[in-house]
Every structure is written in structure tokens, then in C-alpha cells.
Design a protein around this motif. Structure first.
Motif, PDB file in Angstrom:
ATOM      1  N   TYR A  20      21.246 -23.002  12.069  1.00  0.00           N
ATOM      2  CA  TYR A  20      20.196 -22.483  10.981  1.00  0.00           C
ATOM      3  C   TYR A  20      20.369 -23.392   9.606  1.00  0.00           C
ATOM      4  N   GLU A  21      21.363 -23.890   9.592  1.00  0.00           N
ATOM      5  CA  GLU A  21      21.928 -24.444   8.093  1.00  0.00           C
ATOM      6  C   GLU A  21      20.854 -25.763   7.631  1.00  0.00           C
ATOM      7  N   ILE A  22      20.580 -25.829   6.429  1.00  0.00           N
ATOM      8  CA  ILE A  22      20.196 -26.865   5.924  1.00  0.00           C
ATOM      9  C   ILE A  22      20.928 -27.268   4.760  1.00  0.00           C
ATOM     10  N   VAL A  23      21.207 -28.752   4.926  1.00  0.00           N
ATOM     11  CA  VAL A  23      21.927 -29.496   3.987  1.00  0.00           C
ATOM     12  C   VAL A  23      21.008 -30.409   3.364  1.00  0.00           C
ATOM     13  N   LEU A  24      20.600 -30.146   2.270  1.00  0.00           N
ATOM     14  CA  LEU A  24      19.463 -30.628   1.362  1.00  0.00           C
ATOM     15  C   LEU A  24      19.604 -32.392   1.376  1.00  0.00           C
ATOM     16  N   SER A  25      20.644 -32.766   0.939  1.00  0.00           N
ATOM     17  CA  SER A  25      21.041 -34.243   0.960  1.00  0.00           C
ATOM     18  C   SER A  25      20.715 -34.828   2.386  1.00  0.00           C
ATOM     19  N   GLN A  26      20.804 -34.022   3.446  1.00  0.00           N
ATOM     20  CA  GLN A  26      20.763 -34.739   4.650  1.00  0.00           C
ATOM     21  C   GLN A  26      19.364 -34.478   5.285  1.00  0.00           C
ATOM     22  N   ASN A  27      18.648 -33.663   4.750  1.00  0.00           N
ATOM     23  CA  ASN A  27      17.149 -33.034   5.092  1.00  0.00           C
ATOM     24  C   ASN A  27      16.272 -33.284   3.902  1.00  0.00           C
ATOM     25  N   PRO A  28      16.145 -34.609   3.530  1.00  0.00           N
ATOM     26  CA  PRO A  28      14.906 -34.403   2.371  1.00  0.00           C
ATOM     27  C   PRO A  28      13.539 -33.933   2.601  1.00  0.00           C
ATOM     28  N   SER A  29      12.994 -34.115   4.082  1.00  0.00           N
ATOM     29  CA  SER A  29      11.922 -33.543   4.179  1.00  0.00           C
ATOM     30  C   SER A  29      11.763 -32.109   4.108  1.00  0.00           C
TER      31      SER A  29
ATOM     32  N   THR B 107       0.674  -1.278  -0.071  1.00  0.00           N
ATOM     33  CA  THR B 107      -0.010   0.006   0.051  1.00  0.00           C
ATOM     34  C   THR B 107       0.983   1.366  -0.008  1.00  0.00           C
ATOM     35  N   MET B 108       2.036   1.231   0.640  1.00  0.00           N
ATOM     36  CA  MET B 108       2.597   2.587   0.847  1.00  0.00           C
ATOM     37  C   MET B 108       3.941   2.609  -0.102  1.00  0.00           C
ATOM     38  N   LEU B 109       4.627   1.565  -0.207  1.00  0.00           N
ATOM     39  CA  LEU B 109       5.757   1.564  -1.131  1.00  0.00           C
ATOM     40  C   LEU B 109       5.603   0.999  -2.484  1.00  0.00           C
ATOM     41  N   LYS B 110       4.320   0.422  -2.756  1.00  0.00           N
ATOM     42  CA  LYS B 110       3.890  -0.288  -3.847  1.00  0.00           C
ATOM     43  C   LYS B 110       4.924  -0.878  -4.743  1.00  0.00           C
ATOM     44  N   LYS B 111       5.807  -1.816  -4.030  1.00  0.00           N
ATOM     45  CA  LYS B 111       6.833  -2.722  -4.561  1.00  0.00           C
ATOM     46  C   LYS B 111       6.520  -4.145  -3.898  1.00  0.00           C
ATOM     47  N   PRO B 112       6.803  -5.077  -4.654  1.00  0.00           N
ATOM     48  CA  PRO B 112       6.915  -6.637  -4.065  1.00  0.00           C
ATOM     49  C   PRO B 112       8.043  -6.513  -2.867  1.00  0.00           C
ATOM     50  N   LEU B 113       7.465  -7.470  -2.155  1.00  0.00           N
ATOM     51  CA  LEU B 113       8.345  -7.853  -0.626  1.00  0.00           C
ATOM     52  C   LEU B 113       9.026  -9.152  -1.086  1.00  0.00           C
ATOM     53  N   VAL B 114      10.395  -9.269  -0.297  1.00  0.00           N
ATOM     54  CA  VAL B 114      10.852 -10.471  -0.407  1.00  0.00           C
ATOM     55  C   VAL B 114      11.344 -10.763   1.128  1.00  0.00           C
ATOM     56  N   LEU B 115      10.701 -11.717   1.614  1.00  0.00           N
ATOM     57  CA  LEU B 115      11.108 -12.116   3.031  1.00  0.00           C
ATOM     58  C   LEU B 115      12.299 -12.979   3.156  1.00  0.00           C
ATOM     59  N   ALA B 116      13.429 -12.379   3.845  1.00  0.00           N
ATOM     60  CA  ALA B 116      14.704 -12.904   3.688  1.00  0.00           C
ATOM     61  C   ALA B 116      15.208 -13.443   5.109  1.00  0.00           C
ATOM     62  N   GLU B 117      16.206 -14.496   5.029  1.00  0.00           N
ATOM     63  CA  GLU B 117      16.763 -14.837   6.303  1.00  0.00           C
ATOM     64  C   GLU B 117      15.801 -15.531   7.229  1.00  0.00           C
ATOM     65  N   PHE B 118      14.936 -16.104   6.843  1.00  0.00           N
ATOM     66  CA  PHE B 118      14.229 -16.852   7.831  1.00  0.00           C
ATOM     67  C   PHE B 118      14.452 -18.203   8.369  1.00  0.00           C
ATOM     68  N   GLY B 119      14.246 -18.922   9.326  1.00  0.00           N
ATOM     69  CA  GLY B 119      14.457 -20.336   9.783  1.00  0.00           C
ATOM     70  C   GLY B 119      14.324 -20.679  11.088  1.00  0.00           C
ATOM     71  N   LYS B 120      14.783 -21.713  11.241  1.00  0.00           N
ATOM     72  CA  LYS B 120      14.744 -22.117  12.982  1.00  0.00           C
ATOM     73  C   LYS B 120      16.135 -23.007  13.231  1.00  0.00           C
ATOM     74  N   SER B 121      16.316 -22.708  14.358  1.00  0.00           N
ATOM     75  CA  SER B 121      17.874 -22.985  14.766  1.00  0.00           C
ATOM     76  C   SER B 121      17.679 -24.482  15.511  1.00  0.00           C
ATOM     77  N   SER B 122      18.636 -25.057  15.023  1.00  0.00           N
ATOM     78  CA  SER B 122      18.759 -26.252  15.825  1.00  0.00           C
ATOM     79  C   SER B 122      19.499 -26.227  17.363  1.00  0.00           C
ATOM     80  N   LYS B 123      19.754 -24.955  17.660  1.00  0.00           N
ATOM     81  CA  LYS B 123      20.352 -24.576  18.733  1.00  0.00           C
ATOM     82  C   LYS B 123      19.227 -24.365  19.884  1.00  0.00           C
ATOM     83  N   ASP B 124      18.063 -23.994  19.300  1.00  0.00           N
ATOM     84  CA  ASP B 124      16.917 -23.699  19.997  1.00  0.00           C
ATOM     85  C   ASP B 124      16.662 -24.993  20.958  1.00  0.00           C
ATOM     86  N   PRO B 125      15.989 -24.438  22.204  1.00  0.00           N
ATOM     87  CA  PRO B 125      15.321 -25.617  23.204  1.00  0.00           C
ATOM     88  C   PRO B 125      14.110 -26.201  22.409  1.00  0.00           C
ATOM     89  N   GLY B 126      14.160 -27.607  22.594  1.00  0.00           N
ATOM     90  CA  GLY B 126      12.957 -28.255  22.070  1.00  0.00           C
ATOM     91  C   GLY B 126      13.018 -28.509  20.315  1.00  0.00           C
TER      92      GLY B 126
END
Length: 160
Positions: free
Chosen positions: A115-124, A50-69
Motif C-alpha cells: 500500500y506504500e506511496i513514496v511521493l517522490s516516486q509517484n508524482p501523479s 445523525t447518531m453520534l453527531k461527530k465528524p468522521l475521519v476515514l483512515a487507512e484506505f488505499g490500493k495494494s500493488s500486490k492485488d491482481p491487475g
């Protein structure tokens, strides 16, 4: 040097990129993290559209294996939910895509930060990323047409 207005810089930009460093959510429950992300994505998508009138790219999201649980299931669920939101916003023209943090090739362990994802080790996780890629590709013509239309409107209003 000639001073330029913010609108002139905006005219030259093709998209807006927002980075969401997940470490700020570290230690919070999965539900709290997801609720925050939904609100964050909604507000940034709305502003971008609405304000910027430009498409948005959401970057650098993930879930850390160092987080509890942490578990692979929790990461895959989080990513599937984020990608689902990105796709829904993209269908309405608020987001152009997302870039997960971080995909590594085998042998790049020194760059691992939790946050790393090695695709060959994480097929899901690879399947989730592949599905998102196919969904977003199916929207490619919509995003391209919308961006061109917005650029033309801005250019025409500037010429008048």
C-alpha cells in the motif's frame, strides 16, 4: 470509580475514526471495491452525522500493488474517487477528512506492505493527495463552525 454513560464519553470525543482495511477487498474487481467503499462511507457518514453527531475521519484506505491487475492508474483512480466522496460528504458535514495508508519516505522500503506511496516516486498520486488537501482546507471553516455548534448544543442540553 464512578460509572459514566456512553453519552458522557461521546461528549469528550472530538471526532470518530473509521479504519477501512482494504485487504478485505483484495481479489475483488475495481468496480466491486468502489461500490463497497461508497456504501461503507455513506453508512458511516450518516451514522456519524445523525447518531453520534461527530465528524468522521476515514483512515487507512488505499490500493495494494500486490492485488491482481494493480496499476498506478488503478490506484490513482481509486484514490481520486475516495477523495471525491470524502470531499462531497465533508461539504455536507458527514466526514472531516481521510488518511491514506501509507505514505513512506525514500529509504523506508522495509515498511512497504503493498500500500506504500513514496511521493517522490509517484508524482501523479502526490498531485491527487495535494488536490484533496487544498479542497479540504477550503472547507476548514465549515467543519470548525459545525463542530463548535454541535458541541455547544450538546453542552447546553446537558446543562438543562
Amino acid at each position: 470509580m464512578e460509572e459514566r454513560s456512553p453519552n458522557e464519553f461521546l461528549y469528550c470525543m472530538s471526532c470518530i475514526m473509521c479504519v477501512r482495511y482494504q485487504n478485505r477487498l483484495s481479489g475483488q474487481s475495481d468496480g466491486a471495491q468502489m461500490m463497497f467503499m461508497r456504501r461503507w462511507m455513506t453508512s458511516h457518514s450518516t451514522d456519524s452525522k445523525t447518531m453520534l453527531k461527530k465528524p468522521l475521519v476515514l483512515a487507512e484506505f488505499g490500493k495494494s500493488s500486490k492485488d491482481p491487475g494493480y496499476s498506478l492508474y488503478a490506484r490513482d483512480s481509486f484514490m481520486a474517487a475516495i477523495y471525491g466522496n470524502i470531499y462531497r460528504f465533508a461539504r455536507r458535514g458527514g466526514i472531516a477528512g481521510g488518511l491514506v495508508w501509507q505514505i513512506l519516505a525514500e529509504g523506508m522500503e522495509p515498511y512497504a506492505d503493498g500500500y506504500e506511496i513514496v511521493l517522490s516516486q509517484n508524482p501523479s498520486t502526490g498531485r491527487i493527495i495535494g488536490q484533496q488537501s487544498r479542497q479540504m482546507t477550503s472547507l476548514d471553516h465549515m467543519v470548525s463552525n459545525r463542530t463548535n455548534s454541535q458541541s455547544n448544543k450538546l453542552r447546553n442540553s446537558k446543562e438543562q
